[in-house]
Enzyme design. Sequence first.
Site, PDB file in Angstrom:
ATOM      1  N   GLN A 130       0.702  -1.198   0.215  1.00  0.00           N
ATOM      2  CA  GLN A 130      -0.229   0.239  -0.318  1.00  0.00           C
ATOM      3  C   GLN A 130       1.242   1.238  -0.148  1.00  0.00           C
ATOM      4  OE1 GLN A 130      -3.394   1.073  -0.576  1.00  0.00           O
ATOM      5  NE2 GLN A 130      -2.476   3.273  -0.399  1.00  0.00           N
ATOM      6  N   GLN A 132       0.212   4.225  -1.128  1.00  0.00           N
ATOM      7  CA  GLN A 132      -0.519   6.050  -1.154  1.00  0.00           C
ATOM      8  C   GLN A 132       0.086   6.188   0.185  1.00  0.00           C
ATOM      9  OE1 GLN A 132      -4.274   6.692  -1.915  1.00  0.00           O
ATOM     10  NE2 GLN A 132      -3.819   8.605  -3.449  1.00  0.00           N
ATOM     11  N   PRO A 255      -5.682  -1.623   4.923  1.00  0.00           N
ATOM     12  CA  PRO A 255      -5.960  -0.279   6.009  1.00  0.00           C
ATOM     13  C   PRO A 255      -7.068   0.591   5.011  1.00  0.00           C
ATOM     14  CG  PRO A 255      -3.632   0.081   4.892  1.00  0.00           C
ATOM     15  CD  PRO A 255      -4.160  -1.477   4.960  1.00  0.00           C
ATOM     16  N   PHE A 256      -7.044   0.700   3.727  1.00  0.00           N
ATOM     17  CA  PHE A 256      -8.295   1.744   3.525  1.00  0.00           C
ATOM     18  C   PHE A 256      -9.706   0.518   2.854  1.00  0.00           C
ATOM     19  CE2 PHE A 256      -4.012   3.449   3.237  1.00  0.00           C
ATOM     20  CZ  PHE A 256      -4.561   4.205   4.019  1.00  0.00           C
ATOM     21  N   GLY A 257     -10.555   1.267   2.670  1.00  0.00           N
ATOM     22  CA  GLY A 257     -11.492   0.804   2.517  1.00  0.00           C
ATOM     23  C   GLY A 257     -10.824   0.250   0.275  1.00  0.00           C
ATOM     24  N   GLY A 258     -10.470   1.098   0.106  1.00  0.00           N
ATOM     25  CA  GLY A 258      -9.814   0.434  -1.700  1.00  0.00           C
ATOM     26  C   GLY A 258      -9.125   1.511  -2.071  1.00  0.00           C
ATOM     27  N   GLU A 260      -6.907   2.683  -5.727  1.00  0.00           N
ATOM     28  CA  GLU A 260      -6.899   2.662  -7.513  1.00  0.00           C
ATOM     29  C   GLU A 260      -6.234   2.321  -7.962  1.00  0.00           C
ATOM     30  OE1 GLU A 260      -6.767   5.562  -4.667  1.00  0.00           O
ATOM     31  OE2 GLU A 260      -6.286   7.289  -5.603  1.00  0.00           O
ATOM     32  N   HIS A 284     -16.414   3.799  -7.118  1.00  0.00           N
ATOM     33  CA  HIS A 284     -15.223   5.178  -6.484  1.00  0.00           C
ATOM     34  C   HIS A 284     -13.989   5.392  -6.828  1.00  0.00           C
ATOM     35  CE1 HIS A 284     -13.154   8.151  -3.516  1.00  0.00           C
ATOM     36  NE2 HIS A 284     -12.156   7.282  -3.823  1.00  0.00           N
ATOM     37  N   GLU A 285     -13.445   3.434  -7.026  1.00  0.00           N
ATOM     38  CA  GLU A 285     -12.095   3.245  -7.635  1.00  0.00           C
ATOM     39  C   GLU A 285     -11.893   3.390  -8.901  1.00  0.00           C
ATOM     40  OE1 GLU A 285     -10.135   3.742  -4.914  1.00  0.00           O
ATOM     41  OE2 GLU A 285     -11.537   3.188  -3.455  1.00  0.00           O
ATOM     42  N   HIS A 288     -11.417   6.865  -9.676  1.00  0.00           N
ATOM     43  CA  HIS A 288     -10.166   7.293 -10.217  1.00  0.00           C
ATOM     44  C   HIS A 288      -9.404   6.633 -11.746  1.00  0.00           C
ATOM     45  CE1 HIS A 288      -9.336   8.422  -5.825  1.00  0.00           C
ATOM     46  NE2 HIS A 288      -9.381   7.506  -5.556  1.00  0.00           N
ATOM     47  N   GLU A 307      -9.476  13.612  -4.964  1.00  0.00           N
ATOM     48  CA  GLU A 307     -10.593  12.801  -4.168  1.00  0.00           C
ATOM     49  C   GLU A 307     -11.673  13.743  -4.045  1.00  0.00           C
ATOM     50  OE1 GLU A 307     -10.453   9.758  -3.542  1.00  0.00           O
ATOM     51  OE2 GLU A 307      -8.147   8.912  -3.163  1.00  0.00           O
ATOM     52  N   ASP A 365       0.136  11.797   5.968  1.00  0.00           N
ATOM     53  CA  ASP A 365      -0.590   9.811   6.421  1.00  0.00           C
ATOM     54  C   ASP A 365      -1.541  10.813   7.275  1.00  0.00           C
ATOM     55  OD1 ASP A 365      -0.098   7.825   4.904  1.00  0.00           O
ATOM     56  OD2 ASP A 365       1.620   7.281   6.213  1.00  0.00           O
ATOM     57  N   TYR A 373     -12.214  14.500   0.674  1.00  0.00           N
ATOM     58  CA  TYR A 373     -12.607  13.974  -0.423  1.00  0.00           C
ATOM     59  C   TYR A 373     -14.215  14.537  -0.403  1.00  0.00           C
ATOM     60  CZ  TYR A 373     -10.394   9.831   0.566  1.00  0.00           C
ATOM     61  OH  TYR A 373      -9.247   8.929  -0.044  1.00  0.00           O
ATOM     62  N   MET A 558      -8.728   1.333   8.334  1.00  0.00           N
ATOM     63  CA  MET A 558      -8.441   3.135   9.689  1.00  0.00           C
ATOM     64  C   MET A 558     -10.448   3.448   9.729  1.00  0.00           C
ATOM     65  SD  MET A 558      -4.997   3.682   8.885  1.00  0.00           S
ATOM     66  CE  MET A 558      -4.547   4.235   7.388  1.00  0.00           C
TER      67      MET A 558
HETATM   68  C1  LIG Z   1      -5.668  16.603   2.991  1.00  0.00           C
HETATM   69  C2  LIG Z   1      -4.230  15.917   3.115  1.00  0.00           C
HETATM   70  C3  LIG Z   1      -4.097  14.879   2.738  1.00  0.00           C
HETATM   71  C4  LIG Z   1      -3.013  14.300   1.851  1.00  0.00           C
HETATM   72  C5  LIG Z   1      -2.742  12.545   2.054  1.00  0.00           C
HETATM   73  C6  LIG Z   1      -2.559  11.786   1.280  1.00  0.00           C
HETATM   74  C7  LIG Z   1      -2.674  10.339   1.429  1.00  0.00           C
HETATM   75  C8  LIG Z   1      -2.498   9.512   2.232  1.00  0.00           C
HETATM   76  C9  LIG Z   1      -2.720   8.769   2.792  1.00  0.00           C
HETATM   77  O1  LIG Z   1      -2.551   8.146   4.011  1.00  0.00           O
HETATM   78  C10 LIG Z   1      -3.051   7.545   1.322  1.00  0.00           C
HETATM   79  C11 LIG Z   1      -4.397   7.217   1.775  1.00  0.00           C
HETATM   80  C12 LIG Z   1      -5.217   6.192   0.786  1.00  0.00           C
HETATM   81  C13 LIG Z   1      -6.210   6.267   0.533  1.00  0.00           C
HETATM   82  C14 LIG Z   1      -7.048   4.965   0.117  1.00  0.00           C
HETATM   83  C15 LIG Z   1      -7.734   5.087  -0.216  1.00  0.00           C
HETATM   84  C16 LIG Z   1      -9.168   5.649   0.196  1.00  0.00           C
HETATM   85  O2  LIG Z   1      -9.688   6.723  -1.057  1.00  0.00           O
HETATM   86  C17 LIG Z   1      -9.757   5.203   1.900  1.00  0.00           C
HETATM   87  C18 LIG Z   1     -11.189   6.344   2.236  1.00  0.00           C
HETATM   88  C19 LIG Z   1     -10.857   5.365   3.341  1.00  0.00           C
HETATM   89  C20 LIG Z   1     -11.962   4.175   3.259  1.00  0.00           C
HETATM   90  O3  LIG Z   1     -12.991   3.840   3.243  1.00  0.00           O
HETATM   91  O4  LIG Z   1     -11.325   3.270   4.371  1.00  0.00           O
HETATM   92 ZN   LIG Z   2     -10.186   7.724  -3.292  1.00  0.00          ZN
END
Ligand SMILES: CCCCC/C=C\C[C@@H](O)/C=C/C=C/C=C\[C@@H](O)CCCC(=O)O
Ligand SMILES: [Zn+2]
Length: 604
Positions: A130, A132, A255-258, A260, A284-285, A288, A307, A365, A373, A558
Amino acid sequence: MGRLGVVDPSSYSQPDLITTEHSALNWKVDFGATKIQGSVLHRFKVLTANLDKILLDVRDINVTNATLLAGGTMPSMILGQKLTLELPSGTAKGSLNVRIDYETSSSASGLQWLNPTQTLGKEHPYMFSQCQAIHARSVIPCQDTPAVKFTYDATVEHPSELTALMSALIDKKEPGKTLFKQEVPIPAYLVAIAIGKLVSRPLGENSSVWAEEAIVDACAEEFSETATMLKTASELCGPYVWKQYDLLVMPPSFPFGGMENPCLTFVTPTLLAGDKSLADVVAHEIAHSWTGNLVTNKNFEHFWLNEGFTVFVESKIVGRMQGAKELDFKMLSNLTDLQECIRTQLNKTPELTKLVVDLSNCGPDDAFSSVPYIKGSTFLRYLEDLFGGPTVFEPFLRDYLKKYAYKSIETKDFQSALYDYFIDTDKKDKLSAVDWDLWLKSEGMPPVIPNFDESLANVTKELASLWSSKSVAELADSAEIKKTISIHQLIDFLGKLIESKDIVDLNESKINLLESTYNLKSSKNAEVRFRLNRLIIRARLIKRLDEILEFANSNFRMKFCRPIYRDLAGWPEAKPAAIRNFANVKDQMMAVCSHAIEKDLGLK
Ligand SMILES: CCCCC/C=C\C[C@@H](O)/C=C/C=C/C=C\[C@@H](O)CCCC(=O)O
Ligand SMILES: [Zn+2]
């Protein structure tokens, strides 16, 4: 941390001076040592004459050798947060190949290694990545910034009984060796790999779902709308350029929903509700594939461009499949979640509620939240309404996607696309009506809430106020609570109840009545279970703590486990048990998740 570079505060890699065009990965995946060992051959394009060094991002990477293949002397290396490759003096502009031999650390933040016991089949190990936002650097020494896009190919050696998948097309499969190629340039955070005992089922012409055998048929059923979603998305956004769209249903520690990942979206198994009600994460994915993967934020300060646009397109896909009322209900329910996020997760860091954030002193993070979003998609809906609705705004959206496809952009590029598109039309007066500073720089909830259709949301609003203001006896007599509501309304209603300031009589009998009224005991919908558990915590029902912890251990998404731990941290009677439970399971979490929960529990 200071402001490291002009282009991207989260990277050392100077994308204004040098850029990666292609990376060739040669990996041996060692499950025994929980390491990837091998090399990367980067083809760089040097953009400036006399560049004296290449700086790459690394985290816990062990570099064994680096070779400048384009001649010159061996570079020296200084390892740290940045890998410095010194270039011979007089290095010219143009192509430059560098091979780096390296291995990952067994604690690489972007990788998760599972024992056979942590899988459904219990016989084979599993690993996945993972990357991102900035974890690609723990997997590959690279320009780990979305300002840089490159193509890649990979040769991956792995146990022959396992299947290897990447965010790419499969080029060739041999026993114990799989070759991949991604011919569309992508940012480093979209490099992804998963290896496990995996099987697939078809979802459409260029689409399959992958999972462990035990759940693959359930996955195929849950995500049976994928092909329709893809078609709808292409009608909205333009041609799908990635050729394949597969889903990989991950182990519960994802750790995430999805995520992309191109050609191969990763999704959490918590979407398996049995009734397709959580499949909008797939929409959603899919979205992306244009917003994020084709048009990419230049750095994560502009994450809302990824997002906010994706939620906006996702809601349009849902709208086309389920109707305009559902679309607006979805946008309104998102606002319930945003309210909760601002009240709890972000209450001590209000600057992170801005649409465009400052990451010069903050890791991505730590800045991650619902704001990009939901505030982002609300802004786009506001603009859509302002410029005359979908018939005007959707053609603009397509124009924007075409204009910036294959590029990395900032918020000002979006602004100029909007100006360029509307300036010579009868809508040009609307351009000056947009208060950019208010939307981009102000804190808190969106400054304007568009006029959504409220017919579905009014029901949940009334239910939430009923359940929060009436006693158990009054509720038991009320006909209102017997009315049938949809699963999405149930989820939103429970969310609104969590957001209610006061809940009269919030005790065991009220929770029991809630559970019996809406059949919550038998629900396997993770969004429902999550919200119910939070209400049980709020009701301080200590004898149900085991059940709450069981939910917190059932998945490490998360979105679900962080608020549960945060709530438990605020309940003195339960906090020690929560901390003990976390200590027992944290090794099964990805680093990004365990670090976040340490903070939520106040351990850091
Ligand atoms: C405001 C600025 C912050 C920028 C941070 C960008 C990525 C951080 C990071 O921890 C990685 C994120 C990855 C996300 C992947 C998927 C998400 O769309 C999931 C959303 C939550 C869920 O549904 O579980
Ligand atoms: Zn997304």
